[in-house]
Design a protein around this motif. Sequence first.
Motif, mmCIF file in Angstrom:
data_model
loop_
_atom_site.group_PDB
_atom_site.id
_atom_site.type_symbol
_atom_site.label_atom_id
_atom_site.label_comp_id
_atom_site.label_asym_id
_atom_site.label_seq_id
_atom_site.Cartn_x
_atom_site.Cartn_y
_atom_site.Cartn_z
ATOM 1 N N VAL A 280 -6.914 2.459 -1.568
ATOM 2 C CA VAL A 280 -5.694 1.661 -1.457
ATOM 3 C C VAL A 280 -5.877 0.566 -0.414
ATOM 4 C CG1 VAL A 280 -3.310 1.838 -0.628
ATOM 5 C CG2 VAL A 280 -4.228 3.576 -2.185
ATOM 6 N N SER A 281 -5.380 -0.636 -0.724
ATOM 7 C CA SER A 281 -5.402 -1.699 0.269
ATOM 8 C C SER A 281 -4.109 -2.509 0.194
ATOM 9 C CB SER A 281 -6.629 -2.597 0.079
ATOM 10 O OG SER A 281 -6.764 -3.481 1.182
ATOM 11 N N SER A 282 -3.982 -3.452 1.142
ATOM 12 C CA SER A 282 -2.727 -4.204 1.266
ATOM 13 C C SER A 282 -3.010 -5.672 1.557
ATOM 14 C CB SER A 282 -1.903 -3.617 2.409
ATOM 15 O OG SER A 282 -0.827 -4.464 2.727
ATOM 16 N N PHE A 283 -2.447 -6.562 0.755
ATOM 17 C CA PHE A 283 -2.621 -7.989 1.040
ATOM 18 C C PHE A 283 -1.799 -8.410 2.255
ATOM 19 C CE2 PHE A 283 -3.625 -7.772 -3.551
ATOM 20 C CZ PHE A 283 -4.926 -8.230 -3.468
ATOM 21 N N GLY A 284 -0.819 -7.584 2.613
ATOM 22 C CA GLY A 284 0.002 -7.893 3.790
ATOM 23 C C GLY A 284 -0.850 -8.043 5.038
ATOM 24 N N LYS A 285 -1.825 -7.147 5.195
ATOM 25 C CA LYS A 285 -2.684 -7.168 6.391
ATOM 26 C C LYS A 285 -3.676 -8.316 6.306
ATOM 27 C CE LYS A 285 -0.861 -3.183 6.812
ATOM 28 N NZ LYS A 285 0.295 -3.015 7.641
ATOM 29 N N THR A 286 -4.233 -8.507 5.112
ATOM 30 C CA THR A 286 -5.323 -9.467 4.960
ATOM 31 C C THR A 286 -4.840 -10.908 5.091
ATOM 32 O OG1 THR A 286 -6.462 -7.879 3.557
ATOM 33 C CG2 THR A 286 -7.202 -10.164 3.395
ATOM 34 N N TYR A 287 -3.666 -11.197 4.523
ATOM 35 C CA TYR A 287 -3.196 -12.594 4.508
ATOM 36 C C TYR A 287 -2.003 -12.845 5.435
ATOM 37 C CZ TYR A 287 -6.471 -12.990 0.682
ATOM 38 O OH TYR A 287 -7.630 -12.975 -0.062
ATOM 39 N N HIS A 288 -1.767 -11.963 6.385
ATOM 40 C CA HIS A 288 -0.677 -12.131 7.369
ATOM 41 C C HIS A 288 0.678 -12.260 6.666
ATOM 42 C CE1 HIS A 288 -4.299 -12.986 9.503
ATOM 43 N NE2 HIS A 288 -4.356 -14.251 9.201
ATOM 44 N N THR A 289 0.862 -11.462 5.626
ATOM 45 C CA THR A 289 2.086 -11.570 4.826
ATOM 46 C C THR A 289 2.670 -10.176 4.579
ATOM 47 O OG1 THR A 289 0.674 -11.489 2.861
ATOM 48 C CG2 THR A 289 1.364 -13.691 3.622
ATOM 49 N N THR A 290 2.947 -9.448 5.657
ATOM 50 C CA THR A 290 3.398 -8.060 5.475
ATOM 51 C C THR A 290 4.722 -7.995 4.713
ATOM 52 O OG1 THR A 290 4.535 -8.036 7.610
ATOM 53 C CG2 THR A 290 2.249 -7.284 7.604
ATOM 54 N N GLY A 291 5.519 -9.070 4.797
ATOM 55 C CA GLY A 291 6.821 -9.054 4.141
ATOM 56 C C GLY A 291 6.762 -9.232 2.632
ATOM 57 N N TRP A 292 5.608 -9.591 2.099
ATOM 58 C CA TRP A 292 5.523 -9.758 0.644
ATOM 59 C C TRP A 292 5.372 -8.420 -0.072
ATOM 60 C CZ3 TRP A 292 1.661 -14.417 -0.311
ATOM 61 C CH2 TRP A 292 2.196 -15.568 0.292
ATOM 62 N N GLY B 83 -8.237 7.060 -0.063
ATOM 63 C CA GLY B 83 -8.755 6.213 1.018
ATOM 64 C C GLY B 83 -7.725 5.141 1.343
ATOM 65 N N ASP B 84 -7.126 5.261 2.513
ATOM 66 C CA ASP B 84 -6.187 4.227 2.966
ATOM 67 C C ASP B 84 -7.026 3.210 3.736
ATOM 68 O OD1 ASP B 84 -4.378 2.632 4.268
ATOM 69 O OD2 ASP B 84 -3.077 4.270 4.920
ATOM 70 N N GLU B 85 -7.309 2.091 3.060
ATOM 71 C CA GLU B 85 -8.228 1.095 3.635
ATOM 72 C C GLU B 85 -7.515 -0.247 3.811
ATOM 73 O OE1 GLU B 85 -11.979 1.101 1.503
ATOM 74 O OE2 GLU B 85 -12.064 3.298 1.492
ATOM 75 N N VAL B 86 -6.254 -0.183 4.252
ATOM 76 C CA VAL B 86 -5.474 -1.426 4.332
ATOM 77 C C VAL B 86 -6.060 -2.418 5.347
ATOM 78 C CG1 VAL B 86 -3.330 -0.355 3.538
ATOM 79 C CG2 VAL B 86 -3.747 -0.567 5.991
ATOM 80 N N TYR B 87 -6.842 -1.914 6.314
ATOM 81 C CA TYR B 87 -7.454 -2.826 7.300
ATOM 82 C C TYR B 87 -8.923 -3.078 6.959
ATOM 83 C CZ TYR B 87 -3.142 -1.668 9.651
ATOM 84 O OH TYR B 87 -1.812 -1.492 9.920
ATOM 85 N N ALA C 124 0.841 -1.195 0.000
ATOM 86 C CA ALA C 124 0.000 0.000 0.000
ATOM 87 C C ALA C 124 0.878 1.248 0.000
ATOM 88 C CB ALA C 124 -0.915 -0.005 1.224
ATOM 89 N N THR C 125 2.058 1.148 0.603
ATOM 90 C CA THR C 125 2.947 2.305 0.681
ATOM 91 C C THR C 125 3.270 2.832 -0.714
ATOM 92 O OG1 THR C 125 3.927 1.261 2.626
ATOM 93 C CG2 THR C 125 5.112 3.131 1.701
ATOM 94 N N GLU C 126 3.529 1.917 -1.636
ATOM 95 C CA GLU C 126 3.825 2.371 -2.996
ATOM 96 C C GLU C 126 2.592 3.000 -3.638
ATOM 97 O OE1 GLU C 126 4.837 1.681 -7.499
ATOM 98 O OE2 GLU C 126 4.164 -0.075 -6.427
ATOM 99 N N ALA C 127 1.428 2.374 -3.414
ATOM 100 C CA ALA C 127 0.198 2.922 -3.999
ATOM 101 C C ALA C 127 -0.051 4.343 -3.485
ATOM 102 C CB ALA C 127 -0.980 2.016 -3.659
ATOM 103 N N ILE C 128 0.186 4.559 -2.202
ATOM 104 C CA ILE C 128 -0.038 5.881 -1.601
ATOM 105 C C ILE C 128 0.939 6.895 -2.216
ATOM 106 C CG2 ILE C 128 0.216 7.187 0.571
ATOM 107 C CD1 ILE C 128 -0.852 4.537 1.980
ATOM 108 N N PHE C 129 2.191 6.498 -2.310
ATOM 109 C CA PHE C 129 3.191 7.407 -2.888
ATOM 110 C C PHE C 129 2.845 7.729 -4.342
ATOM 111 C CE2 PHE C 129 7.118 8.984 -4.586
ATOM 112 C CZ PHE C 129 7.675 9.684 -3.524
ATOM 113 N N ALA C 130 2.443 6.699 -5.089
ATOM 114 C CA ALA C 130 2.137 6.908 -6.510
ATOM 115 C C ALA C 130 0.902 7.788 -6.677
ATOM 116 C CB ALA C 130 1.949 5.561 -7.204
ATOM 117 N N ALA C 131 -0.110 7.572 -5.847
ATOM 118 C CA ALA C 131 -1.342 8.363 -5.959
ATOM 119 C C ALA C 131 -1.050 9.837 -5.669
ATOM 120 C CB ALA C 131 -2.404 7.827 -5.000
ATOM 121 N N ILE C 132 -0.301 10.068 -4.591
ATOM 122 C CA ILE C 132 0.027 11.451 -4.226
ATOM 123 C C ILE C 132 0.889 12.082 -5.324
ATOM 124 C CG2 ILE C 132 1.349 12.853 -2.562
ATOM 125 C CD1 ILE C 132 0.316 10.866 -0.375
ATOM 126 N N SER C 133 1.891 11.363 -5.785
ATOM 127 C CA SER C 133 2.796 11.908 -6.812
ATOM 128 C C SER C 133 2.057 12.189 -8.113
ATOM 129 C CB SER C 133 3.933 10.927 -7.109
ATOM 130 O OG SER C 133 4.639 10.634 -5.936
#
Length: 383
Positions: free
Chosen positions: A227-239, A197-201, A96-105
């Motif tokens: 924006v969302s993140s599969f890291g939160k949903t699937y317990h895989t923040t390192g991916w 919308g940062d909706e990672v959770y 999600a961090t990249e998505a946020i940076f890209a959206a803002i940029s």
Amino acid sequence: MYYPDSKLPKVGTTIFSVMSQLAAQHNAINLSQGFPDFEGPEQLRKRVAYHIGHKANQYAPMTGVQPLREAIAEKAKRLYGANVCADEEVTVTSGATEAIFAAISAVVRQGDEVIVFDPCYDCYEPAIELNGGICRHISLTLPEFTIDWQALKEALTPRTRMIIVNTPHNPSGVTLSRQDLDKLAELVRDTHILLLGDEVYEHIVFDQQPHCSLLTHSELAARSFVVSSFGKTYHTTGWKVGYCIAPKPLSVELRKVHQYLTFSTAAPFQLAIADYMLHHPEYTGELPGFYQEKRDLFCQVIERSRFSFTPAKGTYFQLVDYSAISDMDDVSFSRWLTTEKGVAAIPVSVFCQNPDPDMRLVRFCFAKNEKTLREAGELLCQL
Ligand code: PMP
Ligand code: GLN
């Protein structure tokens, strides 16, 4: 050798790295940085190995692999009633961090103002500033962390380019309601203001409450990057796999940034997540119950402590007030708790531009095994 002045003079190492490192150094139970101490679904992890073994080791398409974009669009329809075009409105990103940076940029220009709500997640402001934007902070109203609509109204100017909303909210654990979305719609109607919308959770909301995604509100969705993140949903923040859903004109601009920021995101992870989403649509419906049990266990184990708290409505974070225990500021308290008492936490003031000096709040992450939560609870009850 001449080295240029910093473009981010106020920025140091993020609090998440700082506290995790301190926890490791002092062998403390790490309830600071948000990540699970358990694994994601075995089938999902097996699919990554499968795809690595079956030639998915070259660049993924820039926008994300087709089956994953389709699975994301299908989910947006099923859960939020949103008609999202998998080809033109979904972009897979490296977290999600990249998505946020890209959206803002993609949309913030020199001198544009972007409104954030404090306490606010720490990656927004640097992204705004690197793009020449001005970050306008509005404090959420404590103790419930609600939006002060009048303050928001007064903060809007002809230069306001974007408002960033985060629901469920890190670090407070509160969520926006349908009425909140309607109020937001009223304020931005007849303006050119965009929303992020940062909706990672999005899938970690408790007590049978719905997640009020910007995607559920067609008027808002038409001006939003969600924006969302599969890291939160699937317990895989390192991916570090996330995504952004946005109307075509916004997605076109976001993709122009994404293609030169990372170009694309790790292919085996994308394909594995797509397989898992297709075969386990029930998973996201089960996640709230899974985390609610952890929230309830954590709240139960600290019940007889001197911390006071209101159980989180969403996220995997619990805020607690420690004013009955100590008069230290929250940064000192978090360090003391980590180095002297063996439990690491995150201070809340670091997410605020002008923190209230009397605020005595720290955040604990309860995305942990029962044993970890019980052990931490024991220590916290001794304070
Ligand atoms: N926004 C919020 C509110 C978060 O808590 C996180 C979690 N790390 C992110 C964005 C970034 O997510 P990711 O790890 O997928 O980049
Ligand atoms: N979002 C996670 C948290 O709030 C941390 C992410 C990170 O370490 N960058 O703790």
